[in-house]
Each structure stands twice: as structure tokens, then as C-alpha cells.
Write an enzyme that holds these catalytic residues in place. Structure first.
Site, short mmCIF file in Angstrom:
data_model
loop_
_atom_site.label_atom_id
_atom_site.label_comp_id
_atom_site.label_asym_id
_atom_site.label_seq_id
_atom_site.Cartn_x
_atom_site.Cartn_y
_atom_site.Cartn_z
N LYS A 116 0.76 -1.11 0.01
CA LYS A 116 -0.04 0.00 0.15
C LYS A 116 0.87 1.45 0.04
O LYS A 116 0.49 2.29 -0.48
CB LYS A 116 -1.04 0.08 1.14
N GLY A 164 -7.96 -7.77 3.02
CA GLY A 164 -8.85 -8.38 3.81
C GLY A 164 -9.20 -7.73 5.07
O GLY A 164 -9.86 -8.38 5.96
N GLY A 165 -8.85 -6.53 5.31
CA GLY A 165 -9.03 -5.83 6.63
C GLY A 165 -8.26 -6.06 7.57
O GLY A 165 -8.38 -5.70 8.91
N HIS A 234 -14.83 -4.24 7.85
CA HIS A 234 -14.27 -3.91 6.52
C HIS A 234 -14.30 -4.87 5.60
O HIS A 234 -13.56 -4.99 4.59
CB HIS A 234 -12.67 -3.83 7.04
N ARG A 296 -6.73 -7.84 -9.99
CA ARG A 296 -7.30 -9.03 -10.27
C ARG A 296 -8.78 -8.83 -10.67
O ARG A 296 -9.33 -7.71 -10.57
CB ARG A 296 -7.13 -9.89 -8.99
P1 ADP Z 1 -13.12 -8.30 -3.31
O1 ADP Z 1 -12.43 -6.98 -2.96
O2 ADP Z 1 -12.41 -8.85 -4.40
O3 ADP Z 1 -14.43 -8.01 -3.03
P2 ADP Z 1 -12.66 -8.94 -0.77
O4 ADP Z 1 -11.92 -7.42 -0.49
O5 ADP Z 1 -13.95 -9.35 0.08
O6 ADP Z 1 -12.46 -9.06 -2.41
O7 ADP Z 1 -11.44 -10.00 -0.13
C1 ADP Z 1 -10.15 -9.87 -0.62
C2 ADP Z 1 -9.89 -11.33 -0.70
O8 ADP Z 1 -9.83 -12.12 0.21
C3 ADP Z 1 -10.33 -12.05 -2.10
O9 ADP Z 1 -9.33 -12.09 -2.90
C4 ADP Z 1 -11.27 -13.37 -1.47
O10 ADP Z 1 -10.95 -14.09 -2.26
C5 ADP Z 1 -10.61 -13.45 -0.34
N1 ADP Z 1 -11.77 -13.49 0.69
C6 ADP Z 1 -13.00 -12.89 1.01
N2 ADP Z 1 -13.52 -13.04 1.76
C7 ADP Z 1 -12.86 -14.37 2.31
C8 ADP Z 1 -13.27 -15.22 3.37
N3 ADP Z 1 -14.44 -15.19 4.22
N4 ADP Z 1 -12.25 -16.25 3.81
C9 ADP Z 1 -11.16 -16.13 3.10
N5 ADP Z 1 -10.81 -15.47 2.04
C10 ADP Z 1 -12.01 -14.43 1.77
P1 ADP Z 2 -7.91 -3.92 2.46
O1 ADP Z 2 -6.51 -4.28 1.65
O2 ADP Z 2 -8.09 -4.87 3.87
O3 ADP Z 2 -9.05 -3.98 1.49
P2 ADP Z 2 -8.33 -1.17 2.35
O4 ADP Z 2 -7.14 -0.33 2.31
O5 ADP Z 2 -8.89 -1.42 0.98
O6 ADP Z 2 -8.04 -2.47 2.80
O7 ADP Z 2 -9.45 -0.74 3.33
C1 ADP Z 2 -10.76 -1.43 3.66
C2 ADP Z 2 -11.80 -0.83 3.99
O8 ADP Z 2 -11.35 -0.01 5.34
C3 ADP Z 2 -12.28 0.07 3.21
O9 ADP Z 2 -13.15 -0.41 2.30
C4 ADP Z 2 -12.90 1.22 3.99
O10 ADP Z 2 -14.27 0.56 4.59
C5 ADP Z 2 -12.13 1.16 5.32
N1 ADP Z 2 -11.04 2.15 5.25
C6 ADP Z 2 -10.01 2.18 4.58
N2 ADP Z 2 -9.09 3.35 4.84
C7 ADP Z 2 -9.95 4.23 5.40
C8 ADP Z 2 -9.81 5.61 5.71
N3 ADP Z 2 -8.56 6.37 5.35
N4 ADP Z 2 -10.87 6.25 6.26
C9 ADP Z 2 -11.93 5.51 6.53
N5 ADP Z 2 -12.24 4.31 6.15
C10 ADP Z 2 -11.27 3.53 5.67
#
Ligand code: ADP
Ligand code: ADP
Ligand code: MG
Length: 650
Positions: A116, A164-165, A234, A296
Site C-alpha cells: 500500500k 482483507g481488512g 471492513h 485481479r
Molecule cells: P474483493 O475486493 O474482490 O471484493 P474482498 O476484499 O472481499 O474481495 O476480499 C479480498 C480477498 O480475500 C479476495 O481475494 C477473496 O478471495 C478473499 N476472501 C474474501 N472473503 C474471504 C473469506 N471469508 N475467507 C477467506 N478469504 C476471503
Molecule cells: P484491504 O486491503 O484490507 O481491503 P483497504 O485499504 O482497501 O484494505 O481498506 C478496507 C476498508 O477499510 C475500506 O473499504 C474502508 O471501509 C475502510 N477504510 C480504509 N481506509 C480508510 C480511511 N482512510 N478512512 C476511513 N475508512 C477507511
């Protein structure tokens, strides 16, 4: 175009890819783990190759075996789906070295976007707005606290390698910063083998809006946005396209920023640029910031397909086989509105604990798109993501698409495992959501309402009454039923998860019956081959390994009473807490001799990307703890045992 491709994935996404491959005349090779030998994706593919054990590290993550399978079957290209190896640049290098095509971006593009902090620096250079914050190399605690102060609370600590949060902590107050930093770093080190973090401003009333992009290495276009603000911890729950309240100016600003990002790295294939948006005062072109890029196909790509009429997997295959982008930007049109809901095997009441089980029955209405990797009879195993299906609807307007989603959820039938179906239904009926007032905090704020369900006990009784009528067996003989009955009343005893239910069914004429159950009386009228309870919405009944009653997003399962089988029906007993899934024991809150109340947390388990608190099924004294903190456990392993209840209490 390729003649044959291998799909290095499982479940719904493998099935989804096979569907398009078939439609455009491409042969498919599936790969599978031992437990997936009879899975739906294997059945749909033209050929299949076994990889190894159930654990992903022994099968779906074995890049070497997957490449060997492609070479051995004569596949020319590998589609990684999402998850597993899809964002692993070393795998992409190996695929290319083996003389095969990776259906996705280059290893270089994945590396550029994988972390990131590096991705944010790159985007800044390309003139894409990034979330204000610190994303440098300095990782000293005191220094980072100073940065947080300068950014201004609330801030978000994020693992640079995160996904994945995970490894993410919101901090509202200076006093909590040090502890949040420590726990974010330890979670990140555990999950990603790297504990570096960045600090971001926590955006107010945050909305997650992402832009679907497509590149062919030279040119890039966007396929509009998706709003994924409906999240729990998340994790996305319901997604839609377009974003509610989107304006032409905002779409133009976000779309062109996303295309700029794709072009900056010479991107090829499908990708998503995720933005965080300050939605506190509507949408404004100067209030969105780059969060990360997913290199992806995304889980929620079907909503984009629904509003553009395009097949994203077809585009992936065409671009990977050397074609230029199929359409120019001005040729891509947005039509109507679409939603996707993620149906999971999970126990909402137990804090959304992932569930497992054999699907005794699974059916979707035919007026929606349902992407699934399982069929009736398949197992939701503890080894993989417990997603059962994605339910997608489209309509001319947002209101129509949402009404269709609600109806599709109401008519979806799942038996054999608990699901989040009624939670999704409650979201689809949520008044604020219907008005388009979405932000990432909506679910957490209204969690109690969304998970309560309407008058639970009465609903249970209604479903039981329907099951009892079915079990009485008068539905099979519509005209003779009355005459065959002697005496006029019949007693029906049903087993269900938490006890026995007795009902008395009385025939009151050829088309009417009365059900006495749990102190209530229901009148029923014959309808078709079954019965309809008066004053109640129609219910559907399926008998498959039990009697399952479905209606308005609720499900209840019963079995005909078996006096010899009472113990089995009562379950394994509540003395012993078993691991519901494989995972890691993060913390144990009790020890031998601890007196616990019902629902008191016993231990914290980390599995399937989330932490889960396991609670005591009843009050009692802890007899034994079988695991220790940090221990890796398998599904079904004993964790904590309570002392047996004395006969006097029982
Ligand atoms: P996307 O951004 O494509 O909607 P997510 O952010 O929900 O996917 O999830 C990120 C990654 O984690 C994806 O590649 C998905 O395959 C994986 N993933 C999502 N939910 C789960 C889960 N409950 N258990 C394991 N892996 C998951
Ligand atoms: P991941 O790789 O786990 O998907 P992201 O950076 O995409 O992590 O963030 C996941 C989620 O966390 C976002 O969809 C949003 O809901 C929340 N989030 C991320 N960054 C911020 C921010 N700066 N302020 C508020 N919420 C955020
Ligand atoms: Mg993300």
C-alpha cells in the site's frame, strides 16, 4: 483466442470462469484438492487434475503443481480467479517462465501495487489523489505517534502488506495510539510476515467507491464505479453499481483518475482502483482518495457486468490472448442499476461465526443471477471461504433493482447450514439503505435491528405449524385425505435443533385443517398439493434429509420424531466446546476451575481472515482447557470442557 485454459481456483469463481470459456468455445481444465474431487467446478470443466490435500498450501497454493498440470494437459494459459495465487507476482514469473500465459497483469504491475505504501507513492506521482497521511519508511513508535498527531485524529493504522481488512486499527484518541500500533503490527506480522504500517487520516462518513478498469498494456478504459460501502468489519456485504448520488463531475474525476493510475503502470487485464470517499456532505470531486489497487477480477464484478452488459471474463481472455481492448471509452454505456449480496454459511447470532455443513437443499429463484460453486448435497467445508453464492439483480432504477434483490433473497432456499440470508434480507429492507444513505458504518450502527429478525418465537411457531401439516401426510391425497382419516385428529411430533414440538392436526373438511401447536391455533386451506396457513405469507416446503420450511428469507428444519435418536438430535452436548473450523488460538480467557456464565467468552480463535470469540454454551465450571495460546488447531478439536451438570440440576 486460447484453445484451452486452466483455472487455478475453486468455488463460484472457478465456475464463473468456466461458464464464459464454454460460451466462447475455450476448453477448460479444473484443478482440485482431495476434498473437492466431486466439487461443482470439477464437474463443469472438461478435464480435471488433482493437486493434493485439503489445506490450500497443499493444493490451491501449489504453483508448481498447477503449472505442471497446465503443461501436462496442454493448457496454454492460467486464470487465477481471485484470492489464492491471483496477486502473487512470483507465481506469475513462474507461469511465464514455463511458456504459459497468465490471465492477468504482469508480475511488475502486481509488484508495483502490492504494497500500500509503494502504491500510494506511485499514485501521487501520477497525479491521483491519495488519502492524507504518512506512508514513508520510518517505523519508530514515537515518530509514528507524532505523524498521527500532525494528521489529526481520528486516524487509521494500516499494514502496508494488508488485505482483507487485516492489520488495520482506527484510533480516535492519542492515548490509545501506542496500544493500537502494537496490535496492528502484531496482526500484520502474523498475517503477512511483515509488520510495516502506514498512517492515514480516518475519513468522515466514509464510503468505499471503486472503479473497474481494464487495460491492454497500452490503452486503458474504466467501466464505471461500484459502491461497496455496506461492510461489516471492513468486509464487503452488499455491493452496487452505480454509486448512489453519483454526479457526472464526480464520475468523470474518479474515472479519469483510475485510468491515469492504470496507464501509469502500463496495466493489462482487469483491475480495480479502490477509493475512499468523504460522503458527509454528498459526493464532491475533491473528496475522494486512492486507497489501493486490486490487480485481479473482483468478487463483485457481476454488478459491473449487469450495468454494462459486458462479460468481464471474456474481456480478460481476449486481452490475455493478445487482442486490443474490445471497446473505446465512449462506447461503454451504463444502463440501470445492479446489486450483489454475498450469501455466506455463517451464524449471525453467534457474531457471524463461519459455519460448515452439508447443504441438504439449495435453490435460487430464476429471476436473479446466482453465481455459486455448490449444489444441493455439497459440503461447506471448514477449509475454504464459506461463501455459498452471490445473488445479483438488475433493474431500470435503483429502487427496482433493490426490490428485486429483496424478493430474490426471500425466495432463496438453503437447508443444512445456518446462513446470513435473513440478515441480507434485513439490509435489503433497511430504510436508510433504500434512500441511498450508505457509509461503511451503517451495519455496525444498526446491527441490533438488522440481526434481530421480526418476532422470532412466533415466526418459529408458524414454520413449525407448516412442517407439522406436511408431516401429517395429508398433502399427498388432496381429495381422499378427509375420508382416510380416522380419527379426525392426528398427533404429529417433530424434532428440531432445540427440542421436540407437538402438534395436533384436525381435518375440518376437504379443504380446511386446523393446527394446534405451542398454545396457538392456525387455520390452513388447501392450495395446490400443499397447504397455506391463513393470514400468513406463503411458505415453501422441501423434504430432503428433514423437512425444511422456507419463507421470506427465513428457514427452519425439522425431522420426524425418532424416539431412539433423541441424543443425536440433541447434538454433541454442551459440555464440550469444539473448534468450529481450523485456525489459530489467539487468546484463552479461562482456566481449569473458572466459573463461567452462559455466553461468557472462553477463547479467541483466528480463522478465515477474522477473529471469533467462542462462548460458553451454559453456565458452569471449567473442567479442562485442551489448547494453549498460539496453537494451530483443526476443525473439531476439543478446546474447553465444562464439568458435567449434576443430576439434581438436570
Ligand atoms: P474483493 O475486493 O474482490 O471484493 P474482498 O476484499 O472481499 O474481495 O476480499 C479480498 C480477498 O480475500 C479476495 O481475494 C477473496 O478471495 C478473499 N476472501 C474474501 N472473503 C474471504 C473469506 N471469508 N475467507 C477467506 N478469504 C476471503
Ligand atoms: P484491504 O486491503 O484490507 O481491503 P483497504 O485499504 O482497501 O484494505 O481498506 C478496507 C476498508 O477499510 C475500506 O473499504 C474502508 O471501509 C475502510 N477504510 C480504509 N481506509 C480508510 C480511511 N482512510 N478512512 C476511513 N475508512 C477507511
Ligand atoms: Mg481493499
Amino acid at each position: 483466442m486460447f484453445r484451452k485454459i486452466l483455472i487455478a481456483n475453486r468455488g463460484e469463481i472457478a465456475c464463473r470462469i468456466i461458464k464464459t470459456a464454454k460460451a466462447i468455445g475455450v476448453s477448460t481444465v479444473a484443478v482440485h484438492s482431495d476434498v473437492d474431487a466431486k466439487a461443482r467446478h470439477v464437474a463443469l470443466a472438461d478435464e480435471a487434475v488433482a493437486l493434493g490435500g485439503a489445506a490450500p498450501k497443499d493444493s490451491y497454493l501449489r504453483g508448481d503443481l498447477i503449472i505442471a498440470a497446465a503443461l501436462q494437459t496442454g493448457a496454454e494459459a492460467i486464470h487465477p480467479g481471485y484470492g489464492f495465487l491471483s496477486e502473487n507476482p512470483d507465481f506469475v514469473d513462474d507461469v511465464v517462465k514455463a511458456g504459459l500465459v497468465f490471465i492477468g497483469p504482469s508480475a511488475k504491475a502486481i509488484r508495483a501495487m502490492g504494497l500500500k505504501d509503494a502504491a500510494k507513492a506511485l499514485m501521487e506521482q501520477a497525479g491521483v489523489p491519495v488519502v492524507p497521511g504518512y506512508h514513508g519508511d520510518q517505523q519508530d513508535g514515537g515518530f509514528l505517534a507524532g505523524q498521527a498527531e500532525a494528521i489529526g485524529y481520528p486516524v487509521l493504522i494500516k499494514a502496508v502488506a494488508g488485505g482483507g481488512g487485516k492489520g488495520m486499527r482506527r484510533v480516535d484518541d492519542k492515548a490509545d495510539f501506542a496500544e493500537a500500533l502494537r496490535s496492528a503490527k502484531s496482526e500484520a506480522a502474523n498475517a503477512f510476515g511483515k509488520d510495516a504500517v502506514l498512517i492515514e487520516k480516518y475519513v468522515a462518513a466514509p464510503r468505499h467507491i471503486e472503479v473497474q478498469i481494464f487495460g491492454d498494456g497500452e490503452d486503458a478504459v474504466h467501466l464505471f464505479e461500484r459502491d461497496c460501502s455496506l461492510q461489516r468489519r471492513h468486509q464487503k456485504v452488499i455491493e452496487e453499481a452505480p454509486a448512489p448520488g453519483m454526479t457526472a463531475a464526480m464520475r468523470e474525476a474518479m474515472g479519469s483518475a483510475a485510468v491515469r493510475a492504470a496507464k501509469a503502470i502500463g496495466y493489462s487485464g482487469a483491475g480495480t482502483i479502490e477509493f475512499i470517499v468523504d460522503g458527509s456532505e454528498g459526493l464532491h470531486p475533491d473528496r475522494f482518495w486512492f486507497m489501493e489497487m486490486n490487480t485481479r477480477l473482483q468478487v463483485e464484478h457481476p454488478v459491473t457486468e449487469a450495468v454494462t452488459g459486458l462479460d468481464l471474463v471474456e474481456w480478460q481472455l481476449r486481452v490475455a490472448s493478445g487482442e486490443r481492448l474490445p471497446l473505446r471509452q465512449e462506447e461503454i454505456r451504463l444502463s440501470g442499476h445492479a446489486f450483489e449480496a454475498r450469501l455466506y454459511a455463517e451464524d449471525v447470532a453467534a457474531g457471524f461465526l463461519p459455519a460448515t455443513g452439508r447443504l441438504l437443499h439449495l435453490a435460487f429463484p430464476d429471476h436473479c443471477r446466482a453465481d455459486t460453486g455448490v449444489r444441493s448435497g455439497d459440503e461447506i467445508s471448514p477449509w475454504y471461504d464459506p461463501m455459498i453464492a452471490k445473488i445479483i439483480t438488475h433493474g431500470e432504477t435503483r429502487a427496482i433493482a433493490l426490490a428485486r434483490l429483496g424478493r430474490a433473497l426471500d425466495e432463496t432456499e438453503v437447508a443444512g447450514t445456518v446462513t446470513n440470508l435473513s440478515f441480507l434480507g434485513a439490509l435489503a429492507r433497511h430504510a436508510g439503505f433504500a434512500r441511498g444513505e450508505v457509509d461503511t458504518g451503517l451495519i455496525a450502527r444498526d446491527l441490533a435491528d438488522l440481526t434481530r429478525g421480526s418476532d422470532h418465537t412466533r415466526r418459529e411457531t408458524v414454520l413449525a405449524a407448516a412442517a407439522a401439516l406436511h408431516a401429517a401426510g395429508i398433502s399427498e391425497a388432496p381429495t381422499a385425505g378427509f375420508a382416510l382419516w380416522s380419527p379426525r385428529s392426528r398427533q404429529v411430533r417433530l424434532d428440531r435443533q432445540n427440542g421436540v414440538i407437538d402438534a395436533v392436526i384436525t381435518v375440518e373438511g376437504p379443504d380446511a385443517a386446523r393446527v394446534d401447536i405451542a398454545g396457538e391455533v392456525f387455520w390452513a386451506r388447501r392450495q395446490g398439493a400443499g397447504w397455506r396457513l391463513e393470514g400468513e405469507a406463503p411458505l415453501r416446503i422441501v423434504e430432503a434429509g428433514g423437512i425444511h420450511v422456507f419463507g421470506a428469507g427465513t428457514t427452519a428444519s425439522f425431522t420426524r420424531h425418532d424416539a431412539l435418536n433423541r441424543n443425536a438430535a440433541a447434538g454433541p452436548g454442551d459440555d464440550m466446546t469444539l473448534a468450529p473450523m481450523p485456525g489459530l488460538v489467539r487468546a484463552i480467557f479461562v482456566s481449569e476451575g473458572t466459573e463461567v456464565a452462559a455466553n461468557q467468552p472462553l477463547c479467541l480463535l483466528e480463522a478465515m481472515k477474522m477473529e471469533h470469540t467462542l462462548k460458553a454454551a451454559r453456565a458452569g465450571r471449567v473442567a479442562a482447557v485442551f489448547v494453549s495460546e498460539g496453537q494451530q488447531i483443526a476443525a473439531g478439536d476439543p478446546l474447553v470442557q465444562l464439568e458435567a451438570e449434576s443430576m439434581a440440576d438436570a
